[in-house]
Design a protein around this motif. Structure first.
Motif, PDB file in Angstrom:
ATOM      1  N   ALA A  70       0.798  -1.235   0.000  1.00 14.25           N
ATOM      2  CA  ALA A  70       0.000   0.000   0.000  1.00 14.25           C
ATOM      3  C   ALA A  70       0.828   1.281   0.000  1.00 14.25           C
ATOM      4  O   ALA A  70       0.286   2.360   0.184  1.00 14.25           O
ATOM      5  CB  ALA A  70      -1.001   0.023   1.157  1.00 14.25           C
ATOM      6  N   THR A  71       2.139   1.150  -0.176  1.00 11.20           N
ATOM      7  CA  THR A  71       2.963   2.364  -0.278  1.00 11.20           C
ATOM      8  C   THR A  71       3.121   2.730  -1.764  1.00 11.20           C
ATOM      9  O   THR A  71       3.020   1.874  -2.635  1.00 11.20           O
ATOM     10  CB  THR A  71       4.349   2.177   0.381  1.00 11.20           C
ATOM     11  N   PRO A  72       3.383   4.012  -2.020  1.00  9.69           N
ATOM     12  CA  PRO A  72       3.416   4.475  -3.407  1.00  9.69           C
ATOM     13  C   PRO A  72       4.749   4.203  -4.103  1.00  9.69           C
ATOM     14  O   PRO A  72       5.796   4.175  -3.461  1.00  9.69           O
ATOM     15  CB  PRO A  72       3.215   5.988  -3.249  1.00  9.69           C
ATOM     16  N   TYR A  73       4.652   3.990  -5.401  1.00  5.33           N
ATOM     17  CA  TYR A  73       5.868   3.860  -6.216  1.00  5.33           C
ATOM     18  C   TYR A  73       5.586   4.417  -7.603  1.00  5.33           C
ATOM     19  O   TYR A  73       4.437   4.649  -7.970  1.00  5.33           O
ATOM     20  CB  TYR A  73       6.329   2.398  -6.293  1.00  5.33           C
ATOM     21  N   ILE A  74       6.669   4.592  -8.336  1.00  2.97           N
ATOM     22  CA  ILE A  74       6.553   5.053  -9.720  1.00  2.97           C
ATOM     23  C   ILE A  74       7.225   4.039 -10.630  1.00  2.97           C
ATOM     24  O   ILE A  74       8.344   3.606 -10.349  1.00  2.97           O
ATOM     25  CB  ILE A  74       7.173   6.457  -9.871  1.00  2.97           C
ATOM     26  N   ASP A  75       6.514   3.647 -11.662  1.00  2.00           N
ATOM     27  CA  ASP A  75       7.085   2.752 -12.665  1.00  2.00           C
ATOM     28  C   ASP A  75       7.237   3.551 -13.954  1.00  2.00           C
ATOM     29  O   ASP A  75       6.270   3.759 -14.680  1.00  2.00           O
ATOM     30  CB  ASP A  75       6.158   1.556 -12.883  1.00  2.00           C
ATOM     31  N   PRO A  76       8.454   4.020 -14.251  1.00  8.03           N
ATOM     32  CA  PRO A  76       8.623   4.913 -15.400  1.00  8.03           C
ATOM     33  C   PRO A  76       8.317   4.252 -16.745  1.00  8.03           C
ATOM     34  O   PRO A  76       8.099   4.951 -17.722  1.00  8.03           O
ATOM     35  CB  PRO A  76      10.090   5.357 -15.316  1.00  8.03           C
TER      36      PRO A  76
END
Ligand code: SF4
Ligand code: SF4
Ligand code: SF4
Length: 246
Positions: A70-76
């Motif tokens: 449930a933590t945020p991430y970025i997948d470029p």
């Protein structure tokens, strides 16, 4: 497996997960801007950063991610961080807001509040950056074929984070640009990673019989096939990738 925040929140009880403060696990995630070393201890998994992001750049880990759930991430590869900028029809990047919206929305400071102006972003402390871009010259179409330059032209911090030529290097016979990442100023937004055509999707498309390529794919297909073929199996794509800073 990763889910978007909304579908995740429907299926999982979050109570008790906040503030456990465990380490990042094997593969450190590319976090939204402003995540310092204490990020996991501060993030209460509320999803407000994702709600605030105008580009839907922020995704959330599902339960299989362990402490990162449930933590945020970025997948470029999917969607980079646009640094809360809007590109005008004249090609200028304008801030959408006074502060980066994800950090502004974060109620605990897990994502620090960062002013949305170029000077602040260029001087961002290393630990608040998302990562840093790494360019593989053997795969890069500009370095190999005097072509492309998508990463350079699309970098929101062009001419500071992504340079047209490496400084202090003499390049014989260059007609076009030779992109070079300036690690000091790169914030790891992933735009270069996102636009680079030396990627898995285009490589696959060129191998599918009967598949009609888009104009963009067509323009780079032959060169992409060549550089990937030369590099051999196991090569990491695309030619320019964001990795976590160590
Ligand atoms: S900085 Fe802006 S575009 Fe980037 S992740 Fe945060 S809200 Fe989204
Ligand atoms: S987008 Fe990729 S192939 Fe094109 S110049 Fe940049 S690194 Fe090279
Ligand atoms: S990740 Fe790429 S596009 Fe983003 S600032 Fe760094 S060099 Fe520029």
């Amino acid at each position: 497996m990763k889910l978007k925040r909304r579908s995740f929140l429907k299926g999982v009880v979050l109570i008790g997960l906040a503030g456990i403060g465990l380490g990042e696990g094997d593969a450190p995630a590319i976090r939204p801007p402003g995540a310092a070393r204490d990020f996991l201890a501060r993030c209460i998994r509320c999803g407000k950063c994702g709600e605030a992001c105008p580009y839907d750049s922020i995704k959330f880990f599902d339960i299989s991610a362990g402490a990162k759930v449930a933590t945020p991430y970025i997948d470029p590869v999917e969607t980079p961080c646009y640094l809360c900028l809007r590109r005008t029809s004249e090609g200028r990047d304008e801030p959408l807001s006074e502060y980066l919206l994800c950090g502004e929305a974060c109620p605990t400071g897990a994502l620090r509040k960062i002013r949305n102006d170029r000077d602040t972003l260029l001087a961002l402390p290393e630990e608040l950056k998302m990562g840093v871009s790494v360019l593989n010259r053997d795969l890069c179409l500009a370095w190999q074929y005097d072509s492309c330059g998508e990463c350079y032209y699309n970098c929101p911090l062009r001419d500071d984070a992504m340079l047209a030529y490496p400084p202090n290097e003499v390049i014989e016979g260059a007609v076009g640009i030779r992109p070079h990442v300036n690690e000091r100023h790169c914030v790891g937004c992933g735009m270069c990673n996102y636009v680079c055509p030396v990627n898995e999707r285009i490589a696959r498309a060129t191998m599918e019989p009967g598949r009609k390529l888009t104009y963009f794919e067509e323009r780079y297909a032959a060169m992409v096939r060549n550089v990937i073929g030369r590099a051999g199996p196991g090569v990491e794509l695309p030619a320019v990738r964001v990795v976590k800073r160590v």
